[in-house]
Design an enzyme around this catalytic site. Structure first.
Site, PDB file in Angstrom:
ATOM      1  N   TYR A  60      40.002  36.409  34.679  1.00 43.21           N
ATOM      2  CA  TYR A  60      39.436  37.249  35.746  1.00 43.21           C
ATOM      3  C   TYR A  60      37.916  37.336  35.682  1.00 43.21           C
ATOM      4  O   TYR A  60      37.287  37.921  36.562  1.00 43.21           O
ATOM      5  CB  TYR A  60      40.011  38.678  35.703  1.00 43.21           C
ATOM      6  CG  TYR A  60      41.519  38.796  35.747  1.00 43.21           C
ATOM      7  CD1 TYR A  60      42.326  37.707  36.097  1.00 43.21           C
ATOM      8  CD2 TYR A  60      42.160  39.991  35.456  1.00 43.21           C
ATOM      9  CE1 TYR A  60      43.707  37.813  36.126  1.00 43.21           C
ATOM     10  CE2 TYR A  60      43.540  40.108  35.486  1.00 43.21           C
ATOM     11  CZ  TYR A  60      44.305  39.010  35.811  1.00 43.21           C
ATOM     12  OH  TYR A  60      45.674  39.127  35.834  1.00 43.21           O
ATOM     13  N   SER A 150      53.393  36.658  29.593  1.00 47.87           N
ATOM     14  CA  SER A 150      53.351  36.934  31.022  1.00 47.87           C
ATOM     15  C   SER A 150      53.892  35.713  31.756  1.00 47.87           C
ATOM     16  O   SER A 150      53.660  34.580  31.328  1.00 47.87           O
ATOM     17  CB  SER A 150      51.903  37.215  31.452  1.00 47.87           C
ATOM     18  OG  SER A 150      51.843  37.426  32.843  1.00 47.87           O
TER      19      SER A 150
HETATM   20  N1  LIG Z   1      49.865  38.029  34.841  1.00 45.71           N
HETATM   21  C1  LIG Z   1      49.627  37.516  36.029  1.00 45.71           C
HETATM   22  O1  LIG Z   1      49.832  36.313  36.277  1.00 45.71           O
HETATM   23  C2  LIG Z   1      49.120  38.402  37.128  1.00 45.71           C
HETATM   24  C3  LIG Z   1      49.112  37.939  38.455  1.00 45.71           C
HETATM   25  C4  LIG Z   1      48.661  38.805  39.463  1.00 45.71           C
HETATM   26  C5  LIG Z   1      48.212  40.072  39.124  1.00 45.71           C
HETATM   27  N2  LIG Z   1      48.197  40.490  37.820  1.00 45.71           N
HETATM   28  C6  LIG Z   1      47.714  41.845  37.443  1.00 45.71           C
HETATM   29  O2  LIG Z   1      48.297  42.816  38.301  1.00 45.71           O
HETATM   30  C7  LIG Z   1      47.277  43.538  38.978  1.00 45.71           C
HETATM   31  C8  LIG Z   1      47.747  43.980  40.353  1.00 45.71           C
HETATM   32  O3  LIG Z   1      48.180  42.896  41.142  1.00 45.71           O
HETATM   33  P1  LIG Z   1      47.317  42.265  42.344  1.00 45.71           P
HETATM   34  O4  LIG Z   1      45.886  42.465  42.105  1.00 45.71           O
HETATM   35  O5  LIG Z   1      47.824  40.871  42.521  1.00 45.71           O
HETATM   36  O6  LIG Z   1      47.763  43.002  43.644  1.00 45.71           O
HETATM   37  P2  LIG Z   1      48.313  44.434  44.096  1.00 45.71           P
HETATM   38  O7  LIG Z   1      47.997  45.478  43.124  1.00 45.71           O
HETATM   39  O8  LIG Z   1      49.723  44.207  44.491  1.00 45.71           O
HETATM   40  O9  LIG Z   1      47.471  44.644  45.447  1.00 45.71           O
HETATM   41  C9  LIG Z   1      46.089  44.763  45.442  1.00 45.71           C
HETATM   42  C10 LIG Z   1      45.598  44.763  46.881  1.00 45.71           C
HETATM   43  O10 LIG Z   1      46.092  45.910  47.561  1.00 45.71           O
HETATM   44  C11 LIG Z   1      44.997  46.710  48.032  1.00 45.71           C
HETATM   45  N3  LIG Z   1      45.351  48.110  47.772  1.00 45.71           N
HETATM   46  C12 LIG Z   1      45.394  48.731  46.571  1.00 45.71           C
HETATM   47  N4  LIG Z   1      45.785  50.004  46.702  1.00 45.71           N
HETATM   48  C13 LIG Z   1      45.991  50.203  48.020  1.00 45.71           C
HETATM   49  C14 LIG Z   1      46.408  51.327  48.772  1.00 45.71           C
HETATM   50  N5  LIG Z   1      46.694  52.498  48.187  1.00 45.71           N
HETATM   51  N6  LIG Z   1      46.504  51.189  50.116  1.00 45.71           N
HETATM   52  C15 LIG Z   1      46.209  50.008  50.707  1.00 45.71           C
HETATM   53  N7  LIG Z   1      45.816  48.912  50.047  1.00 45.71           N
HETATM   54  C16 LIG Z   1      45.711  49.003  48.701  1.00 45.71           C
HETATM   55  C17 LIG Z   1      43.785  46.260  47.249  1.00 45.71           C
HETATM   56  O11 LIG Z   1      42.606  46.391  48.003  1.00 45.71           O
HETATM   57  P3  LIG Z   1      41.369  47.352  47.518  1.00 45.71           P
HETATM   58  O12 LIG Z   1      40.931  46.858  46.179  1.00 45.71           O
HETATM   59  O13 LIG Z   1      40.353  47.154  48.568  1.00 45.71           O
HETATM   60  O14 LIG Z   1      41.928  48.742  47.469  1.00 45.71           O
HETATM   61  C18 LIG Z   1      44.095  44.784  47.015  1.00 45.71           C
HETATM   62  O15 LIG Z   1      43.763  44.022  48.150  1.00 45.71           O
HETATM   63  C19 LIG Z   1      46.104  42.545  38.988  1.00 45.71           C
HETATM   64  O16 LIG Z   1      44.875  43.170  39.287  1.00 45.71           O
HETATM   65  C20 LIG Z   1      46.203  41.988  37.602  1.00 45.71           C
HETATM   66  O17 LIG Z   1      45.672  42.904  36.670  1.00 45.71           O
HETATM   67  C21 LIG Z   1      48.670  39.679  36.822  1.00 45.71           C
END
Ligand SMILES: NC(=O)c1ccc[n+]([C@@H]2O[C@H](COP(=O)([O-])OP(=O)(O)OC[C@H]3O[C@@H](n4cnc5c(N)ncnc54)[C@H](OP(=O)(O)O)[C@@H]3O)[C@@H](O)[C@H]2O)c1
Length: 284
Positions: A60, A150
């Site tokens: 990241y 993971s």
């Molecule tokens: N191990 C892996 O391979 C892997 C893969 C993917 C993710 N991850 C981890 O999991 C975490 C979360 O997953 P993710 O980042 O893929 O996506 P997510 O948490 O499912 O979604 C994030 C998105 O939703 C928006 N959002 C967040 N809260 C909101 C709300 N209350 N209302 C409306 N929109 C909202 C955010 O925008 P804003 O920021 O503008 O609020 C962003 O665009 C990652 O940051 C990472 O740490 C791990």
């Protein structure tokens, strides 16, 4: 208040749980926080709002800002649970794994991390045992308080029984209402690990505009994001929504107060195996 879960490593021979620690069940994910200062300010705001778990990764490119926010917060280090991950392209061998863990600690500016994860099953199948031996050494050296994986599928977890001394404490996988993964969560628990659900909002796309979820959220008196996050939490998994926006960071934390009782069937019927990103769990 966010509950803790006890995590630990099961000894492959005796099945006994070793080196147990507590981990918060909701945290902030920081993937795609790449603007200058974005990650630091989101992590600082999250810590000030009550978050105690931060999920970053070498991939990241924001370990440094994550660490700065942790170090500059008023909280004692031991109250914050910091997770980072070994990048897949660097998951190639024993020495490399230990070197990458040390390098992540340097970027974080921390003496230890709380959880170190293999970001995805190493592409070189032959390298998997040595990478895990390296992870076990990181644990033994005290560089990290726990180790996990993971994006491991059930077959990857099973294979670990043939080469691990201790099994992972965590398997971080995509889990949300459109991809509920009961079988992989069960396989994760079968090796003594806890599922950690990423992308609980399916990366902010499909889920948040789903009319069925809007209805469920309306009846629970919350936002669709809160219903989606609380559903993952209610499965017993750890959940790590990402937001860079201060209001949404607080909104997401407040999801733990939501009561989804009565919506179980409606949520179960939303399952469609939707993968919002990559899915290494199905690779060889
Ligand atoms: N191990 C892996 O391979 C892997 C893969 C993917 C993710 N991850 C981890 O999991 C975490 C979360 O997953 P993710 O980042 O893929 O996506 P997510 O948490 O499912 O979604 C994030 C998105 O939703 C928006 N959002 C967040 N809260 C909101 C709300 N209350 N209302 C409306 N929109 C909202 C955010 O925008 P804003 O920021 O503008 O609020 C962003 O665009 C990652 O940051 C990472 O740490 C791990």
């Amino acid at each position: 208040m966010v509950e803790d879960v006890t995590i630990g490593h099961s000894n492959v021979l005796t099945g006994k749980r070793e080196s147990e620690i507590k981990m918060p069940r909701l945290g902030l994910g920081v993937w795609q926080m790449i603007g200058e200062g974005e990650c630091k300010s989101a992590v600082s705001h999250a810590l000030n709002s009550g978050y105690r778990l931060i999920d970053t990764a070498r991939a990241y490119s924001n370990e440094q800002e994550t660490g700065e926010a942790v170090i500059e917060s008023d909280l004692p280090r031991e109250e914050i649970f910091v997770v980072t991950k070994l990048r897949r392209v660097e998951a190639v061998g024993y020495e490399e794994t230990i070197a990458q863990c040390k390098s992540s600690l340097e970027k974080l500016g921390l003496e230890y991390m709380d959880l170190y994860l293999v970001h995805a099953p190493p592409e070189d199948i032959e390298a998997r045992p040595n990478v895990w031996k390296g992870m076990e050494e990181c644990l033994a050296l005290g560089l990290t308080r726990s180790i996990g994986v993971s994006n491991y599928g059930a077959h990857h977890l099973d294979e670990m029984r043939s080469y691990a001394t201790v099994l992972p404490s965590i398997n971080q996988i995509e889990i949300h209402v459109l991809n509920q993964r009961p079988a992989l969560c069960a396989a994760t628990r079968a090796i003594g690990a806890i599922p950690m659900g990423y992308s609980p909002l399916a990366r902010g796309q499909k889920i948040l505009v789903d009319e069925r979820l809007k209805k469920i959220a309306d009846s629970a008196g919350c936002t669709p994001a809160q219903a989606a996050i609380k559903w993952v939490y209610d499965t017993g998994a750890i959940v790590i929504p990402k937001s860079s926006n201060p209001e949404r960071i607080e909104e997401n934390l407040a999801s733990i107060e939501i009561n989804l009782a009565g919506s179980e069937e409606a949520i179960a019927s939303m399952e469609e195996g939707y993968v919002s990103g990559w899915n290494p769990t199905i690779e060889h």
